[in-house]
Design a protein around this motif. Structure first.
Motif: not given
Length: 382
Positions: A339-349, A351-357
């Motif tokens: 039940g916790l807050p979670a923020v997805s921060v954009p990062v890039t691999t 290989g140049g593709l988007p991912a999330g931390a």
């Protein structure tokens, strides 16, 4: 320009669908509203044409929609969702799959797929969505956006078509940390929880992700000074989460779906078929396991912030989508159960593709977590 039906169910051109009702920190911003929220004068489709045809026109806005309008934002339109928000791929059997502007040829991620694509393609500034099992965090990671799943119950869910009330949250996505925070200023209550600012990271959780995603998230954690901890998810957590989610989904929708199962697409229908088969004893056992796991997760976290991958892979190609689901849910269920807050921060691999931390904080620390996420991401911007 004609609106893409895979992205928008209702989008007047020229717009907006609903003008602001006030003025404030969101003046000039536009919102793509997931088609689960009531918007006055519109039907709520929930991704299913039969549901759309059977539902009444809303007389008032959902609470979150009303708050955004009062703060100066306008509603650009109602954006597509997967049926009843019961999936993470973004595909809708009736309307198609919204494209992924940041990773062409790959899935958009769901179930807040239409609103996420609207933001990633510049058609709206804010995506108002929901996150039960990852439905904000997954499209955020796949499309290189900022996204937040708040503390469970922090944002009122009035006027929302539910899926599993024990886990449903009202969340949002944007293309910047600053706008993500401004939306939080409107929707979130004052923090009731304490956040120390100390970040922690676990090899066991990082190892649940593909190497390219693991490396990108580990780099962010290292740059932010995260301390290593021994934190592996218990094997029983995901099964308990999925069982209780399914049992609640059938409790919410079973009466209607009993005569309408053939209106569902194959993937979502399969989930509801399994949900229908869950007995009361199994549902109660799952609920007890979730309660125990929630206490353990909160105890492990304390006042710290856990850094982990938002998803197990980059956005898969369509034929790989279902295979990636289970691994991703091993990660997303931690915040859901807690039940916790979670923020997805954009990062890039590499290989140049988007991912999330993903940054998971203590319950009730949402505003502080948004500020910390912005701080952690500053080195990425430079």
């Amino acid at each position: 320009m004609t609106s893409d039906l895979s992205v928008w169910r209702v989008r007047p051109e020229p717009g907006p669908l609903v003008a602001p009702t006030g003025s404030g920190v969101l003046d000039g911003e536009t919102v793509a509203v997931k088609d689960l929220f009531a918007v006055a004068g519109q039907r709520t489709g929930a991704g299913n044409p039969a549901w759309l045809a059977a539902t009444d026109v809303a007389e008032s806005h959902a609470v979150a929609v009303a708050l955004l309008l009062e703060a100066g934002a306008s509603v650009a339109g109602l954006a597509q969702t997967e049926e009843f928000a019961y999936s993470l791929t973004g595909a809708n059997a009736h309307y198609g799959t919204p494209p992924n502007p940041r990773a062409p040829g790959r899935i958009s991620g769901g179930s807040t797929s239409g609103p996420a694509t609207a933001v990633a393609s510049g058609q709206a500034g804010i995506a108002l969505g929901t996150d039960t099992g990852g439905s904000v965090r997954v499209p955020a990671a796949y499309q290189g956006l900022w996204g937040i799943r708040p503390t469970h119950g922090a944002v009122p869910a009035g006027g929302l078509v539910p899926l599993a009330p024990s886990f449903d949250t009202v969340g949002w996505l944007t293309d910047s940390a600053e706008l993500l925070r401004r939306v939080g200023d409107v929707l979130l209550p004052p923090d009731a929880g304490v956040l120390s600012g100390q970040l922690v990271v676990s090899d066991a959780l990082l190892d649940l992700a593909a190497p390219e995603v693991r490396d990108a998230v580990e780099q962010l954690a290292r740059d932010a000074g995260a301390e290593p901890v021994d934190w592996a998810p218990e094997p029983t957590w995901l099964a308990a989460f999925q069982t209780l989610q399914a049992a609640e989904a059938w409790t919410v929708h079973g009466a209607w779906l009993g005569e309408q199962m053939d209106t569902l697409g194959p993937a979502v229908r399969g989930r509801f078929e399994r949900a229908r088969a869950i007995g009361a004893a199994d549902a109660e056992a799952a609920r007890a396991a979730v309660v125990q796991a929630r206490a353990e997760i909160r105890d492990r976290l304390g006042v710290r912030v856990l850094v982990l991958p938002s998803t197990a892979t980059v956005a898969p190609r369509p034929e790989e989508a279902e295979a990636a689901r289970e691994a991703t849910m091993l990660l997303t269920c931690i915040a859901g159960i807690g039940g916790l807050p979670a923020v997805s921060v954009p990062v890039t691999t590499t290989g140049g593709l988007p991912a999330g931390a993903c940054l998971v904080g203590p319950a009730g620390s949402d505003r502080a977590l948004l500020a910390l996420a912005r701080q952690v991401a500053e080195p990425l911007a430079t």
